[in-house]
Write a protein that holds these residues in place. Sequence first.
Motif, mmCIF file in Angstrom:
data_model
loop_
_atom_site.group_PDB
_atom_site.id
_atom_site.type_symbol
_atom_site.label_atom_id
_atom_site.label_comp_id
_atom_site.label_asym_id
_atom_site.label_seq_id
_atom_site.Cartn_x
_atom_site.Cartn_y
_atom_site.Cartn_z
ATOM 1 N N SER A 72 17.421 -22.868 -36.683
ATOM 2 C CA SER A 72 17.531 -23.947 -37.687
ATOM 3 C C SER A 72 18.761 -23.778 -38.555
ATOM 4 C CB SER A 72 16.316 -23.997 -38.624
ATOM 5 O OG SER A 72 15.208 -24.416 -37.953
ATOM 6 N N SER A 129 23.002 -24.323 -38.474
ATOM 7 C CA SER A 129 24.275 -24.627 -37.805
ATOM 8 C C SER A 129 25.247 -23.473 -38.006
ATOM 9 C CB SER A 129 24.929 -25.876 -38.375
ATOM 10 O OG SER A 129 24.075 -26.961 -38.365
ATOM 11 N N THR A 149 20.658 -34.352 -39.614
ATOM 12 C CA THR A 149 20.126 -34.315 -40.978
ATOM 13 C C THR A 149 20.174 -35.705 -41.598
ATOM 14 O OG1 THR A 149 20.884 -32.044 -41.194
ATOM 15 C CG2 THR A 149 20.486 -33.237 -43.244
ATOM 16 N N PRO A 178 24.765 -25.566 -44.180
ATOM 17 C CA PRO A 178 24.280 -25.451 -42.791
ATOM 18 C C PRO A 178 23.257 -24.347 -42.572
ATOM 19 C CG PRO A 178 26.457 -24.484 -42.979
ATOM 20 C CD PRO A 178 26.113 -25.008 -44.335
ATOM 21 N N VAL A 179 22.258 -24.314 -43.404
ATOM 22 C CA VAL A 179 21.212 -23.281 -43.295
ATOM 23 C C VAL A 179 19.841 -23.957 -43.310
ATOM 24 C CG1 VAL A 179 22.491 -21.324 -44.231
ATOM 25 C CG2 VAL A 179 21.435 -22.937 -45.774
ATOM 26 N N VAL A 231 17.703 -27.185 -45.988
ATOM 27 C CA VAL A 231 18.418 -27.773 -47.119
ATOM 28 C C VAL A 231 18.374 -29.297 -47.060
ATOM 29 C CG1 VAL A 231 20.538 -27.697 -48.457
ATOM 30 C CG2 VAL A 231 19.925 -25.792 -47.033
ATOM 31 N N GLY A 232 18.266 -29.815 -45.837
ATOM 32 C CA GLY A 232 18.265 -31.267 -45.666
ATOM 33 C C GLY A 232 17.211 -31.957 -46.526
ATOM 34 N N ASP A 239 13.399 -29.620 -38.904
ATOM 35 C CA ASP A 239 14.659 -28.927 -39.182
ATOM 36 C C ASP A 239 15.247 -28.386 -37.871
ATOM 37 O OD1 ASP A 239 16.732 -27.777 -40.501
ATOM 38 O OD2 ASP A 239 15.567 -26.289 -41.609
ATOM 39 N N ARG A 253 16.698 -31.357 -35.983
ATOM 40 C CA ARG A 253 17.909 -31.966 -36.533
ATOM 41 C C ARG A 253 19.090 -31.006 -36.424
ATOM 42 N NH1 ARG A 253 14.677 -31.574 -41.836
ATOM 43 N NH2 ARG A 253 15.802 -30.008 -43.023
ATOM 44 N N ASN A 294 22.691 -31.644 -34.889
ATOM 45 C CA ASN A 294 23.919 -31.363 -35.665
ATOM 46 C C ASN A 294 24.947 -30.607 -34.822
ATOM 47 O OD1 ASN A 294 22.734 -32.491 -37.910
ATOM 48 N ND2 ASN A 294 22.227 -30.556 -38.905
#
Length: 513
Positions: free
Chosen positions: A367, A369, A406, A446-447, A450-451, A480, A483, A487
């Motif tokens: 999860s 990026s 996201t 990108p962790v 967070v979205g 997550d 998505r 991403n």
Amino acid sequence: MISIVKKFLSFELYTKILIALVVGAIFGAIFNVDRHRVQIEHGPDGEIETADVRNWENITVYAKDREWNFGRSEQDGLIRNIERLRPSERRQARIEVIKIDEETGERVTRVYDTIRKVETVGTVATAVRPIGTIFIRLLTFIAIPLVVSSLIVGATSLTDLTKVASIGAKTIGYYVVTTSIAITIGLSAANIIQPGLRMAEEPRERFVSEYQEDVEARIDEELEVSVIDQIVNMVPTNPLQAMAEGEMLQIVFFGIVFGLILTSIPREKAEPVIKLFEGIMDAMIKLVEFVMKIAPYGVFALIAATVGEFGFDILGTLIWYVMAVVIGLLIHMFITYGILLKGLSSMPYLYFFKEIRPAQLIAFSTSSSAATLPINMRLGEEKMGCSKETTSFILPLGATINMDGTALYQGVAAVFIAQVYGFDLTIAQQLTVVLTATLASIGTAPVPGVGIVMLIIVLRAIGVPEEGVALILGVDRILDMMRTLTNVTGDAAANVIISESEGKRSDTSKQAA
Ligand code: ASP
């Protein structure tokens, strides 16, 4: 047994990771944590005790002059709410448990003061999580030195400043356009499937009260995305600090400026510095190779622990919402990227989706990026034939600002929450969603997870109650994963298309064929 292990080791990497993922998921589902059991650590210093609480009828938490109630299946909300309290607030909190005594069959009340921790009782599936965490940490530690060194080395071969500006503008323009398409797909999926209208009244009220404290804490976080601030913040005041803090945009800026400047100083001085970074880069690439070898074990551990912790009950209630997100993501991935690759590059559709699979599986299981970046970079250069200069610029930038998955999810979530609360979003509000979700996805780190925090910005902009986030918190982990997979696929497709348009891609698909 030994022959099974031998067989497993002989498979190609992608197959190994896929097997690990499936076996991990099954393992996690079998050893799923007990949803009706928690451990409450409580008591003053020196007298800390742990109570094992099972099958409660109701748990009331008294904290911060308020009370929250949690029913039989609300373990997740209970734990999240307690986690969100500060340690001092926790110590002043009281928990009252009402349950039926197993022996006497009578209703009993237990009270616990000075709360320290409330957690689930782990299983073997959750016990393997540390292996997965080590795997993510290894990948994340490779990312920064790899990006810095390959950007610097790449930039030393970019002598033309206007060329740099053109790639930069093209990449950012491309990212904004694909993100807007993604949100439009998300909005359409939600408007057609109407997941919010299919949700019953009861779970809605239950979720809102169950996740109250967690959501309030998220709403309180400072949330703002300003384009001007983002641009200003790209310039680091201290490049070492930028690296130490993993500020990817600042690192990209530094790498390019430093690489370009190196080419303008006398050769004998520049050479050793370039050689040094080439050495760092090669070492990091070797490390990626090594980490990929252990990837199946890391993936197994991560998936087993995640599935082991996941409460499947909630999936049933939110199935339409989950479907809307997943269908939207699949359409964006296979149709939007497919059309873009077909129209703007010479890479065969199937070749792209075959070669990108290892990065997708890592993105799905971590999860993150950022953690997937080293693998995506390696695939970009080795399998997709993109040059080092373009890959080391386009992918780190993409990992940070290009989050189509996201953004799409934020679009679906905004409409879903609006529908549940009985709001009919006007066209103007839906356009606001496109705009704010684009910005919010750019500002999303990108962790993992967070979205959903950035979703609050979108809800605020269209006047939909922010507490609505509570409705979707329970399935956020699973979405997550999906998505993040989208991403990183978007970043890889961008790398192929933009590298090729700059004449920086060699055709690897023919070599492979
Ligand atoms: N986990 C996502 C990523 O790293 C970000 C998010 O949507 O939460 O790409």
